[in-house]
Each structure stands twice: as C-alpha cells, then as structure tokens.
Design a protein around this motif. Sequence first.
Motif, PDB file in Angstrom:
ATOM      1  N   ASN B 158       0.770  -1.177  -0.135  1.00  0.00           N
ATOM      2  CA  ASN B 158       0.159   0.070  -0.050  1.00  0.00           C
ATOM      3  C   ASN B 158       0.918   1.270  -0.050  1.00  0.00           C
ATOM      4  OD1 ASN B 158      -2.500  -1.198   0.045  1.00  0.00           O
ATOM      5  ND2 ASN B 158      -2.287  -1.592   2.372  1.00  0.00           N
ATOM      6  N   MET B 159       2.012   1.152  -0.504  1.00  0.00           N
ATOM      7  CA  MET B 159       3.066   2.464  -0.612  1.00  0.00           C
ATOM      8  C   MET B 159       2.380   3.561  -1.659  1.00  0.00           C
ATOM      9  SD  MET B 159       5.161   2.282   1.584  1.00  0.00           S
ATOM     10  CE  MET B 159       5.565   1.089   3.136  1.00  0.00           C
ATOM     11  N   GLU B 242      -5.475  10.591   8.546  1.00  0.00           N
ATOM     12  CA  GLU B 242      -4.574   9.765   9.474  1.00  0.00           C
ATOM     13  C   GLU B 242      -3.769  10.732  10.037  1.00  0.00           C
ATOM     14  OE1 GLU B 242      -2.854   6.587   7.480  1.00  0.00           O
ATOM     15  OE2 GLU B 242      -3.327   5.338   9.250  1.00  0.00           O
ATOM     16  N   VAL B 330       9.766  -0.072   8.117  1.00  0.00           N
ATOM     17  CA  VAL B 330       9.390   0.783   6.761  1.00  0.00           C
ATOM     18  C   VAL B 330       7.874   0.862   6.763  1.00  0.00           C
ATOM     19  CG1 VAL B 330      11.315  -0.229   5.510  1.00  0.00           C
ATOM     20  CG2 VAL B 330       9.235  -1.565   5.864  1.00  0.00           C
ATOM     21  N   ASP B 331       7.352   0.624   7.906  1.00  0.00           N
ATOM     22  CA  ASP B 331       5.590   0.892   7.910  1.00  0.00           C
ATOM     23  C   ASP B 331       5.441   2.317   7.611  1.00  0.00           C
ATOM     24  OD1 ASP B 331       3.210  -0.652   9.336  1.00  0.00           O
ATOM     25  OD2 ASP B 331       3.426   1.405   9.952  1.00  0.00           O
ATOM     26  N   LYS B 332       4.228   2.698   7.025  1.00  0.00           N
ATOM     27  CA  LYS B 332       3.863   4.027   6.622  1.00  0.00           C
ATOM     28  C   LYS B 332       3.837   4.923   8.086  1.00  0.00           C
ATOM     29  CE  LYS B 332       0.393   3.060   4.031  1.00  0.00           C
ATOM     30  NZ  LYS B 332       0.362   1.915   4.099  1.00  0.00           N
ATOM     31  N   ALA B 334       5.807   4.857  10.701  1.00  0.00           N
ATOM     32  CA  ALA B 334       7.013   5.055  11.086  1.00  0.00           C
ATOM     33  C   ALA B 334       7.547   6.654  10.810  1.00  0.00           C
ATOM     34  CB  ALA B 334       8.095   4.153  10.678  1.00  0.00           C
ATOM     35  N   GLN B 335       8.085   7.141  11.720  1.00  0.00           N
ATOM     36  CA  GLN B 335       8.715   8.523  11.482  1.00  0.00           C
ATOM     37  C   GLN B 335      10.169   8.498  12.113  1.00  0.00           C
ATOM     38  OE1 GLN B 335       6.174  11.591  12.852  1.00  0.00           O
ATOM     39  NE2 GLN B 335       4.561  11.049  11.556  1.00  0.00           N
ATOM     40  N   GLY B 336      11.126   8.831  10.864  1.00  0.00           N
ATOM     41  CA  GLY B 336      12.381   9.070  11.118  1.00  0.00           C
ATOM     42  C   GLY B 336      13.044   7.644  11.888  1.00  0.00           C
ATOM     43  N   GLY B 337      12.241   6.549  11.371  1.00  0.00           N
ATOM     44  CA  GLY B 337      12.899   5.483  11.532  1.00  0.00           C
ATOM     45  C   GLY B 337      12.429   4.833  13.095  1.00  0.00           C
TER      46      GLY B 337
END
Lengths: 370, 370
Positions: B158-159, B242, B330-332, B334-337
């Motif tokens: 879903n990227m 979201e 790599v989940d959407k 995630a932020q800054g890893g």
Amino acid sequence: MSFKPEQLHVDFGARAYSIWIGPHLLDSAPGSIGGFLPTGTAALIVSNSTVAPLYAQSVASLLASHYPHIHTVTLPDGEQHKTWQTLNLIFDALLTHGCDRKVVLYALGGGVIGDMTGFAAACYMRGVDFVQVPTTLLAQVDSSVGGKTGINHPLGKNMVGAFHQPRLVICDLSTLSTLPARELAAGIAEVIKYGPIADMELFAWLEEHMDALLARDPQALAHAVRRSCEIKAQVVGADEREAGLRAILNFGHTFGHAIEAGMGYGQWLHGEGVAAGMVMAAELSRRLGLVDGDFVQRLRQLIARAGLPVRGPVLDAQDNAGRYLELMRVDKKAQGGEIRFVLIEQPGKAVLRAAPDALVREVIDACCAE
Amino acid sequence: MSFKPEQLHVDFGARAYSIWIGPHLLDSAPGSIGGFLPTGTAALIVSNSTVAPLYAQSVASLLASHYPHIHTVTLPDGEQHKTWQTLNLIFDALLTHGCDRKVVLYALGGGVIGDMTGFAAACYMRGVDFVQVPTTLLAQVDSSVGGKTGINHPLGKNMVGAFHQPRLVICDLSTLSTLPARELAAGIAEVIKYGPIADMELFAWLEEHMDALLARDPQALAHAVRRSCEIKAQVVGADEREAGLRAILNFGHTFGHAIEAGMGYGQWLHGEGVAAGMVMAAELSRRLGLVDGDFVQRLRQLIARAGLPVRGPVLDAQDNAGRYLELMRVDKKAQGGEIRFVLIEQPGKAVLRAAPDALVREVIDACCAE
C-alpha cells in the motif's frame, strides 16, 4: 539581475502557499528563502538528465541545512517518459532510501518533471509534501501553479493523475538562461494565453515587450512570470477542482492536445500546439459571432512574433477535420462525447461551450497548413 | 434473511455518503437502493475472476436503468495482483470505452478490488466517483469504509495510493454465503479489533456470538458489520487523513504487516496477520504496564475461537525479532525510523506510541511459534 525576489500568495485555505519569483534564488545564502522551506525528515530532488547537471547541486546546497538527508533521482528527459515506468523510479528511490511520510519532494525541471513529481508526492504513502522548482518558462507560468499532476497513458495525455498543491514554488528566473529558444517560445504561448481569457492589458504589454522577452530581459521575464502566476492563482483559487471557471485556462488546449496527440507526443511542443490551437479557438469564436476579425488577427500576429506556429498541422490527408474531431472527443473536458471549447466571448473574457461539428470543421480547414 | 436493510451515514462534510447493510441488496427491485446510486454517463464494474461469475450480472442488472452504458472489467484475483500492471487494466478499460469524467466505478469484490478500484477512481482524469460493493467480511467491516485506496510496491504494501471517499457503500450480506471459511475468519479478526480500541461491549458481544458468526447467522453478521462500520466511520470522520486518531484502527497491523511482508504476500491473509499482531500488540501493552494479563488472555482466547492464529510465524531462524523490527521500520506510520505502535491503554481505548527495541524483541520472542 539585481532586483529583489517577489512573493505571491496562492490561497487554498488550509493549503495556501507562496510563489517566489526572482533571479538567483537557487544561489541564495542560507537563511533567505530557506525559512520558507517545508520541514521534513528528508528531501528527494527529482530532476532529469538535462537539468540535473545544471542545477541539482545548487538545490542540494540550498537544502543542505534544512533536511537530515538529501537524495536525488534523475529521470530520462522528455514527454515520452511521462509514464508509469518513469514515475516508478521515484517510488523506487523513496523506498530504497527508506523515506517516510515526512519526506519532501523537490521537482527540479520543466512541466513533465513537475507533473510526475507532484503525482508521486500525491500517491506516496497516500500523500507527502512537494515543492516546485520550475526551470522552464512554461512550467513557471503555467504547470507549476495550480496543483494539477499526472502521467500519460498510451490512450491519452494526463489521463492518470491527481490534484495536489505544492507547499512552495520557487521560480528562479536565472534558470531560464539555459533554456533552448524553442522552449522559451513555447512558454511564451502560455503567457499570451492569459491575455484573451483574462487580461488584455497583459496582451498589450506583450505586444510592446515581445522582443525584450525573446531576448530574456530579466525585468520583462519577471513581469511575464508574475502576471501569469497572479492570473492563474486567481482562477485556480476560485475553482481548484476544475468544476467550471478553471477550464478557461485551457484556451487553445482542446485543439492543441489534438495536435500533440495526432503528431505523436514530443513532435510539437505543448506550447506550440497551444499557439496554433489558440488561433483556431479564436477563429471559432469569430465564426460564432463572439469576436471580430481584428482581434483574431491581433492574436495571430503576436503568436507569430514569438516565433510560434499560427497554423495547425495536417493530421490526416483524407479527412483532416475528422481526425481532429476524433482526437478532441477524448479530451478530459468532453462530456458524453460532446466537445466543450474554451472560446473568447470578448477580448479578456472566456466562456466554455460546445459548437456545431460543421463549424468546427470549417475552422480546422481554414486554419491548417496545406 | 427477511429483515430490512439498514443505512449508516458517514459524514465528511461535502463528501458525506451512506453505507447500506442488508441481505439481498444486489437483487433489489429497481427503485429501492437505485435511488441512491450516483448519476453518471457510464458505469464500469471492476471485479475479479472469482467474484465476477457470482455477482457481476446482478450488479449490472441493478445498474441497468441508471446508466446509458455499463461496462465490466475482470481482474486476476489475489493480493499478488495488487500492482500497477493490474491497475492499468482498469485505465485501459476506461479509455477503450471512451469513459469521461462522469463515469462511476463499481468495486465488486474484496479489499484488493476495493483498494485498486478506489485508487483508479482517484486518479482517472484526476478523480471520478466510485461505489464500494464489498463481497468479503473484511471489506465490509474495514476496507470499504474510510477512503484509503492504493496498490502495493515491490518494496512495500500500500505504498502508492490516495485518500478517496466512495459515494456509496453497498454491503450485501448475502454475498458472504459464498465466502471461504478462512476468509470469513480473517474478516472476523478486524471485527475483533474494534473491541480493544473502541468498544468492549462489542467485544463481549463477540464472546457470546462467535459461534453464530462462524455459522454465518444473518442477524449476527448484520450486527457485526453495522457496529464495525459505525466505529470505523466515527473514527475516520474525525480524522480522514490519518493525522492522529485514525491510526488506532491499525491495532495489530504493525506486527501484522511485518508478518504478511515477511512471509510473502498471500501466504498469510491480512486478517490472519492482524490476529497474531493483535496478540503481540496486547502483550507489548501489558509489558509496558498498560493492561493486565487477563485482558491479553481474553483477547487471545477470542482470536483462537475464531480459528485465527494467536502466534506469529518465525520469519528468520537466526534473528527473528531483528527481522520483524526491520520490516516494521518501513511501516507508513514510522517516522524518522521510529516505529509507532498502536497499544491498548485500557480495554476499549488505544494509544499510539513508541516502545524500546529490547522490549519489542522480548514480545516477539514470546509470541512467535517455535
């Protein structure tokens, strides 16, 4: 060029953004334009094989102190590469570098780069921020403002896309110094367009300053870009999703798209198709009794002075008008197979309406090169 | 099934729409549900090779009096086909049939068909209308509501996608009679999900009615679908894009997506990954001191009663927890890893927060099958 950059404001409510116009913006000292860049965890500069060698390093330097990571992806140059396959190179780069939703995309190039980068930003993780850094006159006066993004499909131009507004537009007039003359002229076609649909003062200004524009006089370029962006921002701000008013920006485009498609994309530049298309749309307006012959002649002369075509190409030796009509029926503005033309109601005011096929045929026959 | 259809209202301001829930909706007499179909110049029914033979004719009959033209495109079935190549078959059909901006797309199938059709509708000519006709429990209780659309990229699920709300959702409970048992259970996983994050009354109801659900009792299905849609519509209505609250709907999904990706898409069903993922997220919540062991055990038992997995698979014999972490980064969301987990703050209330890697590793080690 020593004058100061100007800042235009485009208002979409929550998604308002600025357009910076001026010379040497990409060489700015950190802290000038920098304060306006959107924040993010990384930046991806998207450019093409022609523009990247010229300006990608400048943009990277400008961004260096604003983002922890700066990546670049270089796409092949040309309208024929405005495809899913090329778009996917942007997604590949984003995912390979592990970019998250806070990445900011920078579109560095002409309209094709802007449209593809904007569409990638619209779709990546269902929407991330992007900034337009248009390096062609066409992109500075037209495609970088308004939020239309997309790619071509083998069966139609810009058939797959999204409305996605940039967070910022940086029109560095200095980048126009490297623009080929033919592309400069194609950009001028879109500047001319704003006259008949919205502002005959701009039209008169162009009649007076066409030589200065063609000589890339910085002050003339600045005026043309600023006034074009102002008009476009005003129209788009009133009708973001193209429900009505916005369609007037497509003056000359219905015929122009048919020319581009019929010749094969890349043969005629977009602005060249629009130039010949504007003459045809003006002539159709005249035959419908909306404008007089003097206006059509004035438009034709200005287009010719820019070095742009005033006649359409013959797309089909047997039934040229039929071929044009066939191509125009798949235009996105068509509804239920009826072609809707942007016509000039009076100089400076456009209207969207249908016209009898027979009349359109007459116009095509009269306006195409033998 | 003799009870009347119910109508839920989802409010996005200008883009409000209805969800119809009931038996035999696709067999309705013209004039019943028909009055709620969006107008258009044509309809394109998008389905897959499994569902089209069962229901495409019913849908076409339902639409027959509402659209001048009705076309159908049948896509290959399965998550592995949720790609650009398959999406392009929809654009091919639209352009081949000369569909304009007033076409209405009908997504007839499960989540994959809904996501792809919705994304095609979001992008075709920069946006056309679409209607969801979900034929799996998963799609009826989850994916058809909320406007998330998209396709997979080889580097992530879903990227590439868009937020695009349907104009109408038609949940015909009768279509669930043909659903394989494994897919029914996978749908129940998403129904269970709504308990811990929002409604422990629904959770208690499920503990009481699990057997009826598995036996496809119509009244039980109707309650599960309606309550799920109500909760989802409420959450999504408060946070369409979201920004925050909506993320709670992803309870179990961070671990679940890692399972799906790590096993190769299509090996574990989405709902199966979510089921094991919910146990892991609940266990992580417990180890962070948010909930007690009784709650985790209650959740584990309900999931097991639905015939769903309560343990995750081993994705890497050498460093299983490391592999999970790698995939989750790599989940959407995630932020800054940094991975952000949907955790249970107290039964019926979820919270989005990070957790120490060491603790996440312990949970994975404790919750994966040997």
